[in-house]
Design an enzyme around this catalytic site. Structure first.
Site, short mmCIF file in Angstrom:
data_model
loop_
_atom_site.label_atom_id
_atom_site.label_comp_id
_atom_site.label_asym_id
_atom_site.label_seq_id
_atom_site.Cartn_x
_atom_site.Cartn_y
_atom_site.Cartn_z
N ARG A 82 59.31 8.85 32.34
CA ARG A 82 57.96 9.31 32.03
C ARG A 82 57.83 10.81 31.81
NH1 ARG A 82 54.50 5.37 36.12
NH2 ARG A 82 55.54 3.47 35.42
N HIS A 210 72.06 -1.86 13.77
CA HIS A 210 72.51 -3.12 14.38
C HIS A 210 72.31 -4.21 13.31
CE1 HIS A 210 71.84 -1.00 18.16
NE2 HIS A 210 72.24 -2.03 18.87
N GLU A 213 73.89 -9.36 15.13
CA GLU A 213 74.04 -9.56 16.58
C GLU A 213 73.41 -10.90 16.96
OE1 GLU A 213 71.79 -6.79 18.99
OE2 GLU A 213 72.92 -7.27 20.80
O1 LIG Z 1 59.05 1.03 22.81
C1 LIG Z 1 58.25 0.19 22.40
O2 LIG Z 1 57.04 0.33 22.58
C2 LIG Z 1 58.71 -1.04 21.70
C3 LIG Z 1 57.81 -1.91 21.16
C4 LIG Z 1 58.27 -3.07 20.55
C5 LIG Z 1 59.63 -3.36 20.48
C6 LIG Z 1 60.51 -2.47 21.04
C7 LIG Z 1 61.94 -2.81 21.00
O3 LIG Z 1 62.31 -3.81 20.45
C8 LIG Z 1 62.89 -1.91 21.66
C9 LIG Z 1 64.31 -2.42 21.61
C10 LIG Z 1 65.25 -1.43 22.26
O4 LIG Z 1 66.43 -2.11 22.62
C11 LIG Z 1 67.47 -1.22 22.47
N1 LIG Z 1 68.71 -1.97 22.55
C12 LIG Z 1 69.57 -1.86 23.60
N2 LIG Z 1 70.59 -2.69 23.43
C13 LIG Z 1 70.40 -3.33 22.26
C14 LIG Z 1 71.16 -4.30 21.57
O5 LIG Z 1 72.24 -4.75 21.96
N3 LIG Z 1 70.65 -4.74 20.40
C15 LIG Z 1 69.49 -4.27 19.90
N4 LIG Z 1 68.74 -3.34 20.53
C16 LIG Z 1 69.20 -2.88 21.71
C17 LIG Z 1 67.16 -0.53 21.18
O6 LIG Z 1 67.84 0.69 21.04
C18 LIG Z 1 65.68 -0.31 21.34
O7 LIG Z 1 65.46 0.90 22.04
C19 LIG Z 1 60.09 -1.30 21.65
ZN LIG Z 2 73.18 -1.96 20.85
#
Ligand SMILES: O=C(O)c1cccc(C(=O)CC[C@H]2O[C@@H](n3cnc4c(=O)[nH]cnc43)[C@H](O)[C@@H]2O)c1
Ligand SMILES: [Zn+2]
Length: 353
Positions: A82, A210, A213
């Site tokens: 935060r 990505h 996956e």
């Molecule tokens: O931050 C938000 O408010 C928000 C709103 C809607 C959707 C999202 C996300 O989908 C964030 C996804 C987040 O996941 C991270 N991440 C980490 N590991 C993986 C992976 O293996 N494959 C895909 N994404 C991954 C990515 O970097 C995003 O930060 C957020």
């Molecule tokens: Zn990833």
């Protein structure tokens, strides 16, 4: 095959070799690298969160039913970060964990949109990561670079914001080298992000989305065609398309393979069914990475050990994998040569009678 005493000794030696092997990490997420200690410290600071404060309870909390559940949990950890000081602490501690594993160079995927939309000032955010990057390089010798990724499911507003932060001369941080796309793939077609990748590429960034996956090989083709991907995050489903494998091999487009992640998010059923062997057989440049290590109960050393088992590698084979990551990285030529030399020297000394 049952492991007898000799096999055990061999496996122990290989673990020792991996622990000291100089490495590069190309696919590891910033928030996803928060150690149980950091997560529980942040959770204690913010008691309104549902994230457990007890590191042991985190093991259960980090057990995922599917990819969507993983993203829900991931975002609950994002909610704990935060203040700029939280960002700095996390970044520096991630570097400490990487350095402990002899990681000389890492490209850390950061999702600035998730932090700025939660109220962290964009300049303070950039200062926090840069300050941690410089401090980590001075203290540990580990070089960090950034990949800013669009959280695809958050839509084009997130894409616009990420592209702005990555391309604005006044805001983009010095350590930024690439532009990515993360989050769920189902219902998030890659082609819609083309204009944002075009802007990032025009600003000198590398393209590393990505793809493949949690969806099929067409998503990887889309990432190549529309987003001009230079490496692919995961690319797991590429194994189902021989033409795609041949294309990846011919153009030296590396796959950022993260075996344990694929099991934890249930993208692949078991490690033995992981297609990494198919990639190697097809001549694809395979790199081994950890993705979100504490969330998946792994680290980069363990991923190399998993790869050694799946690919039947000895020390020279593991050194080859480490060199693949150096080759596929966005380090400059002298930087690459330095780590490659270190890998060769270390391996020769380890194997010397
Ligand atoms: O931050 C938000 O408010 C928000 C709103 C809607 C959707 C999202 C996300 O989908 C964030 C996804 C987040 O996941 C991270 N991440 C980490 N590991 C993986 C992976 O293996 N494959 C895909 N994404 C991954 C990515 O970097 C995003 O930060 C957020
Ligand atoms: Zn990833």
């Amino acid at each position: 095959m049952p492991a007898g005493p000799t096999a055990d000794a061999g496996a122990r030696d290989l673990h020792g070799f991996i622990a000291g092997l100089p490495k590069a990490e190309l696919h590891v997420h910033h928030v996803g690298s928060a150690s149980p200690r950091i997560v529980s410290e942040l959770a204690a600071r913010h008691p309104d969160s549902k994230v457990p404060t007890d590191p042991e309870a985190l093991v259960d909390y980090f057990t995922f039913t599917d990819f969507a559940h993983f993203i829900d949990v991931y975002l609950s950890v994002v909610d704990l970060i935060r203040t700029p000081e939280d960002v700095r602490l996390l970044t520096f501690e991630v570097a400490r964990d990487l350095a402990r594993q002899q990681v000389r160079y890492a490209e850390l995927t950061i999702t600035p949109f998730s932090s700025t939309r939660r109220g962290i000032d964009e300049r303070a955010f950039m200062e926090a990561i840069e300050d941690a990057r410089k401090a980590a390089e001075a203290e540990f010798g580990t070089v960090l670079r950034w990949c800013f990724d669009i959280p695809g499911e958050a839509g084009l507003e997130a894409a616009e914001e990420t592209a702005r932060l990555a391309t604005s001369d006044r805001i983009r941080p010095e350590g930024l080298v690439s532009f990515g796309l993360g989050g769920p793939e189902i219902g998030v077609p890659r082609p819609q992000f083309k204009p944002y990748f075009d802007r990032a590429i025009a600003a000198g960034l590398h393209s590393v989305p990505h793809a493949g996956e949690t969806t099929g090989p067409q998503t990887v083709w889309d990432a190549l065609t529309h987003l001009r991907a230079e490496r692919i995050g995961h690319g797991t489903s590429s194994a189902r398309d021989e033409k795609l494998l041949a294309h990846l091999a011919e153009h030296r487009i590396a796959l950022e393979v993260c075996p344990t992640s694929n099991i934890a998010t249930r993208a692949v059923r078991t490690l033995d069914e992981h297609p990494v062997k198919e990639f190697v057989r097809a001549g694809v440049l395979v790199t081994i990475n950890s993705d979100d290590p504490p969330m998946f109960g792994t680290d980069l050393d363990n991923e190399y050990a998993v790869a050694a088992r799946l690919l039947g590698l000895d020390e020279r084979g593991l050194a080859g994998l480490a060199k693949n990551a150096v080759e596929a990285s966005f380090l400059d030529a002298p930087g690459k040569a330095r780590i490659r030399d270190e890998i060769d020297t270390y391996t020769a000394e380890w194997l010397a009678p």
